[in-house]
Enzyme design. Sequence first.
Site, PDB file in Angstrom:
ATOM      1  N   ASP A   7       0.867  -1.169   0.000  1.00 28.78           N
ATOM      2  CA  ASP A   7       0.000   0.000   0.000  1.00 28.78           C
ATOM      3  C   ASP A   7       0.908   1.224   0.000  1.00 28.78           C
ATOM      4  O   ASP A   7       2.134   1.111  -0.140  1.00 28.78           O
ATOM      5  CB  ASP A   7      -0.993  -0.027   1.168  1.00 28.78           C
ATOM      6  CG  ASP A   7      -0.365   0.267   2.523  1.00 28.78           C
ATOM      7  OD1 ASP A   7       0.873   0.419   2.622  1.00 28.78           O
ATOM      8  OD2 ASP A   7      -1.121   0.344   3.508  1.00 28.78           O
ATOM      9  N   CYS A  64       3.320  -2.621   4.053  1.00 30.40           N
ATOM     10  CA  CYS A  64       2.406  -1.525   4.377  1.00 30.40           C
ATOM     11  C   CYS A  64       3.125  -0.672   5.413  1.00 30.40           C
ATOM     12  O   CYS A  64       4.338  -0.772   5.547  1.00 30.40           O
ATOM     13  CB  CYS A  64       1.043  -2.048   4.864  1.00 30.40           C
ATOM     14  SG  CYS A  64       1.045  -2.891   6.462  1.00 30.40           S
ATOM     15  N   THR A  66       3.182  -0.774   8.743  1.00 35.16           N
ATOM     16  CA  THR A  66       3.809  -1.572   9.800  1.00 35.16           C
ATOM     17  C   THR A  66       4.073  -3.015   9.385  1.00 35.16           C
ATOM     18  O   THR A  66       4.798  -3.717  10.074  1.00 35.16           O
ATOM     19  CB  THR A  66       2.916  -1.621  11.053  1.00 35.16           C
ATOM     20  OG1 THR A  66       1.678  -2.266  10.700  1.00 35.16           O
ATOM     21  CG2 THR A  66       2.662  -0.236  11.622  1.00 35.16           C
ATOM     22  N   HIS A  97      11.447 -22.517  10.333  1.00 39.57           N
ATOM     23  CA  HIS A  97      10.525 -23.231  11.223  1.00 39.57           C
ATOM     24  C   HIS A  97       9.066 -23.148  10.803  1.00 39.57           C
ATOM     25  O   HIS A  97       8.320 -24.096  11.003  1.00 39.57           O
ATOM     26  CB  HIS A  97      10.648 -22.696  12.652  1.00 39.57           C
ATOM     27  CG  HIS A  97      11.941 -23.048  13.304  1.00 39.57           C
ATOM     28  ND1 HIS A  97      12.211 -22.717  14.601  1.00 39.57           N
ATOM     29  CD2 HIS A  97      13.043 -23.706  12.841  1.00 39.57           C
ATOM     30  CE1 HIS A  97      13.433 -23.148  14.924  1.00 39.57           C
ATOM     31  NE2 HIS A  97      13.953 -23.743  13.863  1.00 39.57           N
ATOM     32  N   HIS A 132       8.896 -29.522  13.124  1.00 38.56           N
ATOM     33  CA  HIS A 132       8.093 -28.425  12.584  1.00 38.56           C
ATOM     34  C   HIS A 132       6.979 -28.931  11.674  1.00 38.56           C
ATOM     35  O   HIS A 132       5.940 -28.275  11.541  1.00 38.56           O
ATOM     36  CB  HIS A 132       8.988 -27.424  11.855  1.00 38.56           C
ATOM     37  CG  HIS A 132      10.113 -26.957  12.714  1.00 38.56           C
ATOM     38  ND1 HIS A 132       9.939 -26.178  13.834  1.00 38.56           N
ATOM     39  CD2 HIS A 132      11.439 -27.214  12.646  1.00 38.56           C
ATOM     40  CE1 HIS A 132      11.093 -25.958  14.410  1.00 38.56           C
ATOM     41  NE2 HIS A 132      12.026 -26.573  13.707  1.00 38.56           N
TER      42      HIS A 132
END
Length: 149
Positions: A7, A64, A66, A97, A132
Amino acid sequence: MIALGCDHGGYNLICAVKKYLDEKGIEYKDFGTYSTESVDYPVYAYKVATAVANGEFEFGILCCGTGIGISIAANKVKGIRAAVVNNEFGAEMTRRHNHANILCMGGRVTSEEDAVKYTDIFLNTPEEGGRHDNRLAMLAEIENGTLNI
């Protein structure tokens, strides 16, 4: 091939990532946005996540402000494991992982230099199996509504 999206808050960061990919000769498709003009991040998260989920692209990178909102939106698409990364260790472990298939970063909290480092680590870290695999199977069960605990 890598699917890219952002964005307005992540536009400058994705430009730095594209420069790195160009220098390394790594192919990508840019799903937008293409400026710092305000847009809605779910649109770009959906475009990239569906392209990765349907197998058209091996990985995605989303940015974006954050990295959080765009990762939440991407994770709504079945088969996506999008992770917000804020350090080198996270970039490695989310692949090793968690077998993340989309890297998310924030243009307001991550420098362009760090974004390139995290991208390099993410794209070059192999998945680790073993213990995992069971956890990833459980994530798939949660996604399908079948986890029995």
